[in-house]
Design an enzyme around this catalytic site. Structure first.
Site, PDB file in Angstrom:
ATOM      1  CG  ASP A 127      -1.986   0.985   1.184  1.00 50.19           C
ATOM      2  OD1 ASP A 127      -2.602   1.125   0.114  1.00 50.19           O
ATOM      3  OD2 ASP A 127      -2.197   1.674   2.196  1.00 50.19           O
ATOM      4  N   GLY A 128       1.821   1.371   0.919  1.00 57.17           N
ATOM      5  CA  GLY A 128       2.623   2.587   1.043  1.00 57.17           C
ATOM      6  C   GLY A 128       3.437   2.853  -0.217  1.00 57.17           C
ATOM      7  CB  THR A 149       1.625  -7.120   1.227  1.00 56.64           C
ATOM      8  OG1 THR A 149       1.414  -7.373   2.626  1.00 56.64           O
ATOM      9  CG2 THR A 149       0.269  -7.089   0.549  1.00 56.64           C
ATOM     10  CG  ASP A 151       0.266  -7.704   5.762  1.00 55.63           C
ATOM     11  OD1 ASP A 151       0.843  -8.614   6.384  1.00 55.63           O
ATOM     12  OD2 ASP A 151       0.611  -6.507   5.820  1.00 55.63           O
ATOM     13  NE  ARG A 186       2.732 -26.443  28.762  1.00 59.17           N
ATOM     14  CZ  ARG A 186       4.053 -26.397  28.748  1.00 59.17           C
ATOM     15  NH1 ARG A 186       4.711 -26.375  27.619  1.00 59.17           N
ATOM     16  NH2 ARG A 186       4.720 -26.377  29.886  1.00 59.17           N
ATOM     17  CG  MET A 193       3.668 -10.580  11.047  1.00 63.45           C
ATOM     18  SD  MET A 193       5.062 -10.181   9.968  1.00 63.45           S
ATOM     19  CE  MET A 193       6.201  -9.462  11.142  1.00 63.45           C
ATOM     20  NE  ARG A 290       4.862 -22.444  28.804  1.00 59.30           N
ATOM     21  CZ  ARG A 290       4.293 -22.718  29.979  1.00 59.30           C
ATOM     22  NH1 ARG A 290       3.089 -22.243  30.267  1.00 59.30           N
ATOM     23  NH2 ARG A 290       4.909 -23.474  30.863  1.00 59.30           N
ATOM     24  NE  ARG A 299       8.613  -8.616   6.173  1.00 58.88           N
ATOM     25  CZ  ARG A 299       8.729  -7.459   6.835  1.00 58.88           C
ATOM     26  NH1 ARG A 299       7.680  -6.948   7.458  1.00 58.88           N
ATOM     27  NH2 ARG A 299       9.866  -6.818   6.856  1.00 58.88           N
TER      28      ARG A 299
HETATM   29  O1  F6P Z   1       3.077  -5.588   5.904  1.00 62.81           O
HETATM   30  C1  F6P Z   1       3.917  -6.670   6.166  1.00 62.81           C
HETATM   31  C2  F6P Z   1       4.195  -6.784   7.634  1.00 62.81           C
HETATM   32  O2  F6P Z   1       5.022  -7.920   7.842  1.00 62.81           O
HETATM   33  C3  F6P Z   1       2.975  -6.840   8.531  1.00 62.81           C
HETATM   34  O3  F6P Z   1       2.352  -8.097   8.525  1.00 62.81           O
HETATM   35  C4  F6P Z   1       3.561  -6.439   9.858  1.00 62.81           C
HETATM   36  O4  F6P Z   1       2.586  -5.863  10.674  1.00 62.81           O
HETATM   37  C5  F6P Z   1       4.608  -5.417   9.466  1.00 62.81           C
HETATM   38  O5  F6P Z   1       4.910  -5.643   8.091  1.00 62.81           O
HETATM   39  C6  F6P Z   1       5.881  -5.495  10.270  1.00 62.81           C
HETATM   40  O6  F6P Z   1       6.714  -4.450   9.894  1.00 62.81           O
HETATM   41  P1  F6P Z   1       8.247  -4.346  10.289  1.00 62.81           P
HETATM   42  O7  F6P Z   1       9.017  -5.197   9.323  1.00 62.81           O
HETATM   43  O8  F6P Z   1       8.552  -2.903  10.160  1.00 62.81           O
HETATM   44  O9  F6P Z   1       8.389  -4.869  11.680  1.00 62.81           O
END
Ligand code: F6P
Length: 372
Positions: A127-128, A149, A151, A186, A193, A290, A299
């Site tokens: 997005d950014g 992404t 996400d 447990r 993420m 836990r 990632r």
């Molecule tokens: O947008 C990808 C992402 O991994 C998100 O899932 C997570 O919230 C964010 O980036 C984490 O960002 P950073 O790498 O700055 O910790």
């Protein structure tokens, strides 16, 4: 301002520039490779890569990308061009007299694109990064966006590359947590993420056989989650596995923020809700609990076969679109086909899980609790 098609008819594309921005993501290198190979082998173009996202554009820091430079990178995680999620040239931080001031230095990027002899930019990001891509398209730069992404929260495309890999990593984590949950009677909570979208939690939760999935789109009542776990106990299952999206929130709570990064265009970092869910469930269920925060493991590393193919399709199609002069667009996946949509349409409309959608319904059908 001319539209993309008119601009293209009066020019010929000889050199393409690539940049990768935002958080890294499995499949970035596969996209770069596909762009470079398509550009060189199909269209006989030159390709350069700006390093460290928009910072490279600001500094004029670019390298030639050849068949040799992309050799062997298909299965490799990360990005050979490096990335940055801090460098928005439309609002760039400078320190003056001990104070941080923000300036629009986007024109420097435009000048550096010209100086590098680049006729079209393929901008790979979420997005950014793509918001700046859209803004550069508005300034008349020939931009094609590629949706990246883990996400999966970008509008207009059915799937971003990197998502499948993140889901696979989270699924494997759930499989591993199952055996230890079983052995110790447990509750094991896995926080994944996804920012404000619950796609990773939903998909991995189903694939990994979670007993409860908590996502931002469906605020949870912890008592209902506890009831679901207690029902399992009555059926002789004295362990449970819960997957929690980092953006999840209870019906009477807020999202948990782990960090605020002041110089980032999107300063909020979520994280920590998994610990709260584990502590609450331990109290309510009388079972030890836990929490595991999976974090950046989702990632890093090699993309899945699916993501390698999707990334290759996106990269190759992005070059085809550039050669057709269809600038100002992002490549998309619609059903099983490659397509595209205007960056103007994509930006600002982030996608989220539909609480009434098919996948949530089927998950509920098979007894998974969402705490609602
Ligand atoms: O947008 C990808 C992402 O991994 C998100 O899932 C997570 O919230 C964010 O980036 C984490 O960002 P950073 O790498 O700055 O910790």
């Amino acid at each position: 301002m001319l539209n993309g098609k008119e601009r293209y008819e009066g020019m010929s594309i000889k050199r393409i520039g690539i940049l990768t921005g935002g958080g890294d993501c499995p499949g970035l290198n596969a996209v770069i490779r596909a762009v470079v190979r398509t550009a060189i082998l199909k269209y006989n173009l030159e390709v350069v890569g700006f390093r460290n996202g928009y910072r490279g554009l600001y500094l004029g820091d670019y390298i030639p990308l050849t068949l040799e430079s992309v050799s062997g990178i298909l299965p490799v995680g990360g990005t050979i061009l490096f990335s940055s999620n801090k460098d928005n040239l439309f609002n760039y931080p400078f320190v003056e007299n001990g104070k941080t001031v923000y300036k629009d230095v986007s024109h420097v990027g435009v000048e550096n694109i010209k100086k590098a002899g680049v006729d079209a930019m393929i901008i790979i990001g979420g997005d950014g990064t793509l918001t700046s891509g859209r803004d550069y398209a508005r300034l008349g730069v020939n931009v094609i966006g590629v949706p990246k992404t883990i996400d999966n929260d970008l509008a207009s495309t059915d799937q971003t590359f990197g998502f499948d890999t993140a889901v696979s990593v989270a699924t494997e984590a759930l499989d591993r947590l199952h055996t230890t949950a079983f052995s110790h009677h447990r509750i094991m909570v896995l926080e994944v993420m996804g920012r404000y979208a619950g796609f990773i939690a939903l998909h991995a939760g189903i694939a990994g056989g979670a007993d409860a999935i908590l996502i931002s789109e469906i605020p949870y009542d912890i008592n209902k989650v506890a009831q679901a776990i207690n029902r399992r106990r009555q059926q002789g299952k004295d362990f449970s596995v819960v997957v929690v999206a980092e953006g999840a929130k209870s019906i009477d709570g807020e999202m948990v923020v782990s960090k605020v990064i002041e110089d980032s265009p999107d300063p909020i970092r979520l994280g920590g809700i998994g610990n709260k869910v584990a502590a609450d469930l331990e109290k309510l269920c009388g079972l030890e609990a836990r929490a595991t925060i999976l974090g950046h493991l989702q990632r890093g590393g090699s993309p899945t076969a699916y993501d390698r193919i999707l990334s290759t399709r996106y990269g190759s199609y992005a070059v085809e679109l550039a050669m057709e002069g269809k600038f100002g667009n992002m490549v998309t996946l619609k059903g099983t086909e490659m397509s595209y949509d205007s960056l103007e349409n994509v930006i600002g409309k982030n996608k989220a899980v539909d609480p009434n959608g098919e996948l949530v319904r089927f998950a509920k059908n098979i007894g998974i609790s969402f705490g609602d």
